[in-house]
Design a protein around this motif. Structure first.
Motif, PDB file in Angstrom:
ATOM      1  N   UNK A 142       0.835  -1.213   0.000  1.00  9.72           N
ATOM      2  CA  UNK A 142       0.000   0.000   0.000  1.00  9.72           C
ATOM      3  C   UNK A 142       0.862   1.253   0.000  1.00  9.72           C
ATOM      4  N   UNK A 143       1.927   1.248   0.794  1.00  7.00           N
ATOM      5  CA  UNK A 143       2.785   2.434   0.881  1.00  7.00           C
ATOM      6  C   UNK A 143       3.982   2.363  -0.060  1.00  7.00           C
ATOM      7  N   UNK A 144       4.530   1.178  -0.262  1.00  9.55           N
ATOM      8  CA  UNK A 144       5.767   1.046  -1.039  1.00  9.55           C
ATOM      9  C   UNK A 144       5.547   1.065  -2.542  1.00  9.55           C
ATOM     10  N   UNK A 145       4.327   0.742  -2.972  1.00 11.44           N
ATOM     11  CA  UNK A 145       4.080   0.596  -4.399  1.00 11.44           C
ATOM     12  C   UNK A 145       4.375  -0.823  -4.842  1.00 11.44           C
ATOM     13  N   UNK A 146       3.941  -1.202  -6.039  1.00  5.46           N
ATOM     14  CA  UNK A 146       4.047  -2.599  -6.470  1.00  5.46           C
ATOM     15  C   UNK A 146       5.483  -3.084  -6.608  1.00  5.46           C
ATOM     16  N   UNK A 147       5.689  -4.350  -6.311  1.00  6.86           N
ATOM     17  CA  UNK A 147       6.965  -5.014  -6.543  1.00  6.86           C
ATOM     18  C   UNK A 147       7.011  -5.449  -8.008  1.00  6.86           C
ATOM     19  N   UNK A 148       8.160  -5.223  -8.646  1.00  2.00           N
ATOM     20  CA  UNK A 148       8.315  -5.615 -10.056  1.00  2.00           C
ATOM     21  C   UNK A 148       9.602  -6.416 -10.199  1.00  2.00           C
ATOM     22  N   UNK A 149       9.450  -7.656 -10.608  1.00  2.00           N
ATOM     23  CA  UNK A 149      10.613  -8.528 -10.763  1.00  2.00           C
ATOM     24  C   UNK A 149      10.560  -9.303 -12.050  1.00  2.00           C
ATOM     25  N   UNK A 150      11.619 -10.052 -12.302  1.00  2.00           N
ATOM     26  CA  UNK A 150      11.693 -10.872 -13.513  1.00  2.00           C
ATOM     27  C   UNK A 150      12.339 -12.203 -13.190  1.00  2.00           C
ATOM     28  N   UNK A 151      11.825 -13.249 -13.832  1.00  2.00           N
ATOM     29  CA  UNK A 151      12.429 -14.573 -13.757  1.00  2.00           C
ATOM     30  C   UNK A 151      12.830 -14.972 -15.170  1.00  2.00           C
ATOM     31  N   UNK A 152      14.118 -15.230 -15.357  1.00  7.82           N
ATOM     32  CA  UNK A 152      14.642 -15.620 -16.665  1.00  7.82           C
ATOM     33  C   UNK A 152      14.753 -17.139 -16.685  1.00  7.82           C
ATOM     34  N   UNK A 153      13.885 -17.764 -17.453  1.00  9.65           N
ATOM     35  CA  UNK A 153      13.887 -19.220 -17.544  1.00  9.65           C
ATOM     36  C   UNK A 153      14.634 -19.692 -18.777  1.00  9.65           C
ATOM     37  N   UNK A 154      14.314 -20.885 -19.201  1.00  9.44           N
ATOM     38  CA  UNK A 154      14.904 -21.465 -20.397  1.00  9.44           C
ATOM     39  C   UNK A 154      13.773 -21.940 -21.297  1.00  9.44           C
ATOM     40  N   UNK A 155      13.973 -21.886 -22.609  1.00  6.57           N
ATOM     41  CA  UNK A 155      12.942 -22.314 -23.545  1.00  6.57           C
ATOM     42  C   UNK A 155      12.609 -23.790 -23.307  1.00  6.57           C
ATOM     43  N   UNK A 317       7.568 -10.870 -14.278  1.00  5.68           N
ATOM     44  CA  UNK A 317       7.612 -11.265 -15.686  1.00  5.68           C
ATOM     45  C   UNK A 317       8.477 -12.515 -15.819  1.00  5.68           C
ATOM     46  N   UNK A 318       7.961 -13.490 -16.540  1.00  3.62           N
ATOM     47  CA  UNK A 318       8.690 -14.728 -16.823  1.00  3.62           C
ATOM     48  C   UNK A 318       8.990 -14.779 -18.319  1.00  3.62           C
ATOM     49  N   UNK A 319      10.230 -15.043 -18.665  1.00  2.00           N
ATOM     50  CA  UNK A 319      10.580 -15.181 -20.076  1.00  2.00           C
ATOM     51  C   UNK A 319      11.917 -15.890 -20.201  1.00  2.00           C
ATOM     52  N   UNK A 320      12.128 -16.531 -21.332  1.00  2.00           N
ATOM     53  CA  UNK A 320      13.431 -17.121 -21.633  1.00  2.00           C
ATOM     54  C   UNK A 320      14.266 -16.180 -22.491  1.00  2.00           C
ATOM     55  N   UNK A 321      13.628 -15.139 -23.048  1.00  2.00           N
ATOM     56  CA  UNK A 321      14.325 -14.188 -23.925  1.00  2.00           C
ATOM     57  C   UNK A 321      14.028 -12.775 -23.436  1.00  2.00           C
ATOM     58  N   UNK A 322      14.785 -12.288 -22.445  1.00  3.91           N
ATOM     59  CA  UNK A 322      14.430 -11.047 -21.751  1.00  3.91           C
ATOM     60  C   UNK A 322      14.993  -9.777 -22.379  1.00  3.91           C
ATOM     61  N   UNK A 323      15.531  -9.862 -23.591  1.00  2.93           N
ATOM     62  CA  UNK A 323      16.268  -8.732 -24.151  1.00  2.93           C
ATOM     63  C   UNK A 323      15.411  -7.463 -24.217  1.00  2.93           C
ATOM     64  N   UNK A 324      14.177  -7.580 -24.727  1.00  2.05           N
ATOM     65  CA  UNK A 324      13.320  -6.401 -24.834  1.00  2.05           C
ATOM     66  C   UNK A 324      12.941  -5.880 -23.443  1.00  2.05           C
ATOM     67  N   UNK A 325      12.718  -6.786 -22.492  1.00  2.00           N
ATOM     68  CA  UNK A 325      12.357  -6.362 -21.126  1.00  2.00           C
ATOM     69  C   UNK A 325      13.489  -5.584 -20.470  1.00  2.00           C
ATOM     70  N   UNK A 326      14.732  -5.906 -20.821  1.00  2.00           N
ATOM     71  CA  UNK A 326      15.881  -5.217 -20.263  1.00  2.00           C
ATOM     72  C   UNK A 326      16.150  -3.878 -20.956  1.00  2.00           C
ATOM     73  N   UNK A 327      15.750  -3.780 -22.233  1.00  3.02           N
ATOM     74  CA  UNK A 327      16.253  -2.675 -23.052  1.00  3.02           C
ATOM     75  C   UNK A 327      15.212  -1.653 -23.467  1.00  3.02           C
ATOM     76  N   UNK A 328      13.925  -1.927 -23.238  1.00  2.00           N
ATOM     77  CA  UNK A 328      12.919  -1.076 -23.874  1.00  2.00           C
ATOM     78  C   UNK A 328      12.641   0.223 -23.135  1.00  2.00           C
ATOM     79  N   UNK A 329      12.330   0.156 -21.852  1.00  5.62           N
ATOM     80  CA  UNK A 329      12.022   1.397 -21.141  1.00  5.62           C
ATOM     81  C   UNK A 329      12.265   1.255 -19.652  1.00  5.62           C
ATOM     82  N   UNK A 330      12.579   2.395 -19.051  1.00  9.90           N
ATOM     83  CA  UNK A 330      12.745   2.456 -17.603  1.00  9.90           C
ATOM     84  C   UNK A 330      12.068   3.737 -17.139  1.00  9.90           C
ATOM     85  N   UNK A 331      10.958   3.600 -16.453  1.00  9.97           N
ATOM     86  CA  UNK A 331      10.265   4.755 -15.882  1.00  9.97           C
ATOM     87  C   UNK A 331       9.536   4.277 -14.640  1.00  9.97           C
TER      88      UNK A 331
END
Length: 937
Positions: A142-155, A317-331
């Motif tokens: 409620x006070x901290x705001x949402x947690x945002x994480x990523x899990x990099x799996x394998x295809x 976020x779960x993905x085996x190919x995280x390139x766009x998640x790492x590179x697209x935007x940070x805000x």
């Protein structure tokens, strides 16, 4: 004798693990810090009483301790091999523990995994990774705001099992609403929801409820039971505008209930649909990305802030190919994983990119000889077939079909009962799928049995001799599967009858009188695309649908499927028992291509059978992608070891100019990426590709001899009797040499696009005093006192000789003008310039064990700032000699001796990770102020 692997003994195993986490040694655990055996037995009685169990004996305790120790050692090896990492922000973990109650969701899910045949090692790894992720979540945001994480799996690595494990643990700790965002295709969404609820919904402390229709009256928000902590609601939501809008409305409709929600959102395949491809520097967002952001940030579907907040909102976020998640935007509102990034490990039974395609320059990952060539002629033939300009199947497609028939027949003979599949993936166009499927059916039904069997026999004999058990163990020496259960190749005559049965009929999946799908023992031909969602006029189901045990469709025989399709075969859909893949797709995007790898995964019992048919161009791309993925995981491991904060340090993604045909992801999916200055700290490239051109090879020999003759006299290596060392060579001389040397166009780092950057960077580091002058090792073979003119190379005008080394070539692809040796450098050569006086007993032991941490060893021996150039002269007449029978290697067969080069640049900054040129997201200045990190100049 009791089975100590049973869950009844988990109370003891978990106590052992807690003791290890508290720093107890194995000896202390074995004796529980008691000296009297009767005291140990009393401890075991007390421990058993907590779970109302009968105590075990001290002998059984010793067995349990040994088994947990072995598990720990195995898991450590798995995590080291998979470069398991957890990169987190500075917030403390929530202190959550692994649920121990036998009626907890997690313990019931563990039992479900055991019933499915998961090994204890695999279950332990799911438990460890799920627990580490759970600790980074927040039960009150409620006070901290949402947690945002990523899990990099394998295809194709069992990612859904890890998601279910995390959800089970989270439910035990009070989370009550679970949303899984699942792709863009409805049948994949249904597949995911069925599997998850079947895995999680058992009689226990938590009642799981799947929400099939969020608009149904029975699932109205006000009817949810959220307050008592005994219910968990699961909704698998398609990434679709209407579905997401309905989900947001449903969650926020009742403000009172909304405040009681403790939400875990899992974005499956998060690089698909969730990325903002609109201009990230404007306020505009693409629709799906905007709605997912609104879901996580607590806004309504019209972007208005809802001042009622859920008790907890966690987005992973779960993905085996995280390139766009790492590179697209940070805000502030973006989905960038600012709180944590976790990489999942795989057990040594997984067939991933590095196992199948290899990793460039790494001896332990050289790939498997299971890839077959689609040549230019067949490539054109497929194009004509798709356009209905011919009905003739190209030779490579015939071989892949026949291999499927033989494999299916052999696996049936061995007692395999599950589905067996072939995948044909040549185009995205639906009309092409139909044309190819019709041509395949025509050949199978209109060709005589005798001709089909004749082709099958030739294919079977060739393939079973080209990839044997010895070849498999040679290419995957760490494989941990059960070799005693591995299906071997029978004689062809033993599978003929089964092949005939398979080709007796080729149909789509028939519909029985009861409305259920009616499977037979022949071939089911499935055309899997969105235009085939119903039953055709012949009462056949055309899309892929495997027998469903939940619908009493369990059969006493293996079912055979040939699947032709496009998008659904590219992502998400699990293809069971895949033994033959015919793959003809062209894309320049790394993430898209890697996601098409349906052949990655687990192949228990039929490890010898998978084969892939693809073009040289596609194979080359996958080989590059395998190295790209390995380097990304290596970088994340460095970040993890250095305690880097993902909100401050954007992971670097290799994007070399030497592979101009490949982008890590589409341009509109990497908008916040900045090209970082090339940095070669800790890199160790080597040449493995050479042109089989006598003029070029002779020129390299002459240039090298001229260069070495211009230096001071070499010294014999104190570590290796077969090598010589030049010390203190200025880089200016080495740079001149490298610029004259001819490098093959496939050679990374030394290519035209990168060599200038490399030399400029080294020169700058040398001027800044961060690098010293170089040492040069001339690596040889045999004792330098026993050389003759034939087996040696005279590398200076003064007549100094070193033994030529031998290497063999990889039999890969149809490019006969290129020699690919796979690996040039021997690990021990990295230490040939070390002085004896710098060696301690421990360091000598590390060198003798070929320790892979060469950077640290060189630092510890006083060479921490000394770059190393290793030069090899490879004998053109090198023969391939091996005790193991393998068909993927052969004699070098070079027209001249070959000069090979290896460079090792010292130093790794573990606070920032291995540094090299590539792409990295730009972190806003306000995030970096006073904290260090990266920012564009």
């Amino acid at each position: 004798m009791q089975d100590l692997s049973h869950p009844n003994f988990d109370i003891y195993r978990n106590w052992i693990r807690k003791a290890r986490n508290n720093g107890w040694s194995w000896e202390e655990i074995s004796t529980v810090k008691k000296t009297d055996p009767s005291d140990i037995q009393e401890f075991l009685r007390n421990l058993a009483s907590y779970d109302f169990k009968d105590p075990i004996s001290t002998d059984q305790w010793e067995i349990l301790v040994s088994s947990v120790k072995k598990h720990e050692e195995t898991i450590e090896n798995i995590q080291k091999r998979s470069m398991s990492a957890m990169v987190t922000d500075t917030s403390q973990n929530n202190g959550s523990e692994i649920p121990m109650d036998s009626r907890s969701s997690w313990q019931l899910y563990k039992e479900e995994l055991r019933n499915k045949g998961f090994k204890d090692i695999a279950i332990d790894e799911i438990e460890r990774s799920s627990a580490s992720i759970l600790k980074r979540l927040n039960i009150n945001t409620v006070d901290s705001g949402p947690v945002k994480g990523m899990v990099v799996g394998n295809v194709q690595s069992g990612k859904t099992s890890n998601m279910a494990g995390l959800m089970a643990m989270a439910a035990d700790h009070g989370w009550n609403v679970f949303v899984v965002l699942s792709g863009l295709i409805e049948n994949l969404r249904i597949q995911t929801q069925k599997r998850l609820i079947n895995d999680l919904n058992h009689q226990g402390n938590i009642g799981w409820q799947a929400i099939d229709d969020i608009n149904a009256y029975s699932f109205r928000t006000q009817n949810l039971h959220l307050e008592e902590g005994k219910r968990a609601y699961l909704y698998v939501c398609l990434k679709n505008k209407k579905r997401l809008e309905d989900l947001i409305f449903w969650m926020q409709r009742d403000p009172h209930k909304y405040k009681q929600m403790k939400v875990l959102v899992i974005d499956d395949e998060a690089d698909q649909g969730s990325i903002n491809t609109a201009d990230v520097h404007s306020e505009e967002r693409k629709t799906l990305n905007r709605l997912i952001v609104n879901l996580v940030e607590g806004k309504d579907k019209e972007d208005r802030i809802n001042y009622s907040k859920p008790k907890a909102m966690n987005y992973i976020s779960y993905t085996a190919t995280p390139y766009a998640n790492f590179l697209n935007e940070y805000s502030t509102e973006s989905l960038y994983p600012r709180n944590f990034i976790k990489t999942l490990s795989t057990v040594n039974e997984y067939f991933g990119p590095k196992e199948i395609f290899g990793v460039e320059g790494m001896a332990e990952y050289q790939g498997m000889d299971i890839i077959r060539d689609i040549d230019d002629e067949d490539y054109l033939a497929i194009k004509l077939l798709q356009e209905r300009k011919t009905k003739t199947l190209p030779s490579s497609l015939l071989k892949s079909i026949c291999w499927f028939l033989c494999s299916a027949a052999s696996m049936k003979l061995n007692g395999y009962k599950k589905p067996i599949s072939m995948m044909i993936h040549t185009s995205q166009k639906q009309q092409h799928h139909t044309a190819v499927a019709e041509a395949v059916k025509n050949w199978l039904t209109q060709t005589s049995r005798e001709e089909i069997l004749s082709v099958c026999e030739k294919v079977w004999k060739r393939e079973t001799s080209d990839f044997t058990v010895e070849d498999f163990t040679n290419s995957y020496p760490e494989y941990a599967g059960d070799f005693s259960k591995m299906y071997l190749y029978p004689e062809f005559k033993m599978i003929e009858a089964s092949i005939v049965t398979l080709i007796n009929d080729v149909t789509h999946i028939p519909l029985g009188d009861n409305g259920q799908l009616n499977y037979h023992e022949n071939i089911h031909l499935c055309v899997d695309n969105c235009s085939n969602n119903g039953i055709n006029e012949d009462g056949m189901f055309m899309r892929l649908a495997y027998p469903d045990d939940q619908k009493n469709q369990k059969l006493d025989h293996a079912t055979a499927f040939i699947i032709v399709g496009g998008a659904t075969l590219s992502r998400g859909l699990t293809i069971e028992g895949l033994v033959s893949t015919y793959f003809l797709r062209s894309t320049i995007q790394a993430d898209s291509l890697m996601q098409m790898g349906r052949w990655f995964g687990y192949r228990s019992k039929y490890e010898l059978y998978p084969r892939l048919w693809m073009t040289d161009d596609t194979r080359e791309k996958f080989e590059f992608l395998s190295t790209l993925e390995y380097e990304l995981r290596e970088t994340l491991k460095q970040y993890s070891d250095g305690n880097a904060d993902p909100s401050l340090f954007g992971p670097r993604v290799k994007n070399t100019p030497s592979v101009s045909w490949m982008r890590v992801t589409a341009k509109n999916r990497q908008q916040s990426a900045v090209n970082i200055e090339f940095d070669y700290t800790g890199t160790s490239p080597q040449t493995i590709f050479f042109p089989n051109n006598p003029e070029i090879l002779k020129s390299n020999l002459e240039i090298t001899k001229e260069f070495l003759s211009s230096l001071n006299e070499p010294f014999k290596s104190e570590i290796s009797k077969s090598s010589y060392v030049f010390r203190g060579v200025p880089f200016s001389k080495i740079a001149e040499y490298l610029n004259e040397f001819y490098f093959h166009e496939k050679t990374r780092t030394f290519s035209k696009g990168e060599l200038n950057s490399f030399t400029e960077w080294i020169s700058k580091m040398t001027e800044d005093g961060k690098l010293s002058n170089w040492n040069i090792v001339i690596a040889g073979k045999g004792n330098t006192d026993r050389l003759n003119e034939r087996n040696s190379w005279e590398f200076t005008e003064g007549g100094t000789r070193v033994g030529k080394v031998t290497r063999n070539r990889k039999n890969r692809g149809s490019d006969t003008e290129t020699i690919n040796i796979g690996v040039l450098r021997a690990p021990s050569d990295l230490y040939a310039d070390v002085l004896n006086q710098a060696l301690t007993d421990d360091l000598r032991k590390e060198i003798n064990n070929n320790n892979t941490n060469w950077v640290k060893v060189r630092q510890d021996t006083g060479l921490g700032d000394v770059p190393l150039l290793i030069i090899y002269c490879i004998d053109k007449d090198s023969e391939f000699i091996s005790e193991k029978n393998t068909n993927d290697r052969s004699d070098l067969d070079s027209q001249e001796d070959i000069i090979g080069l290896s460079i090792s640049v010292p130093g790794v900054d573990t606070n920032k990770g291995v540094q090299y040129g590539g792409l990295q997201i730009k972190i806003p200045a306000e995030n970096l102020e006073g904290k260090g990190g990266y920012e564009e100049e």
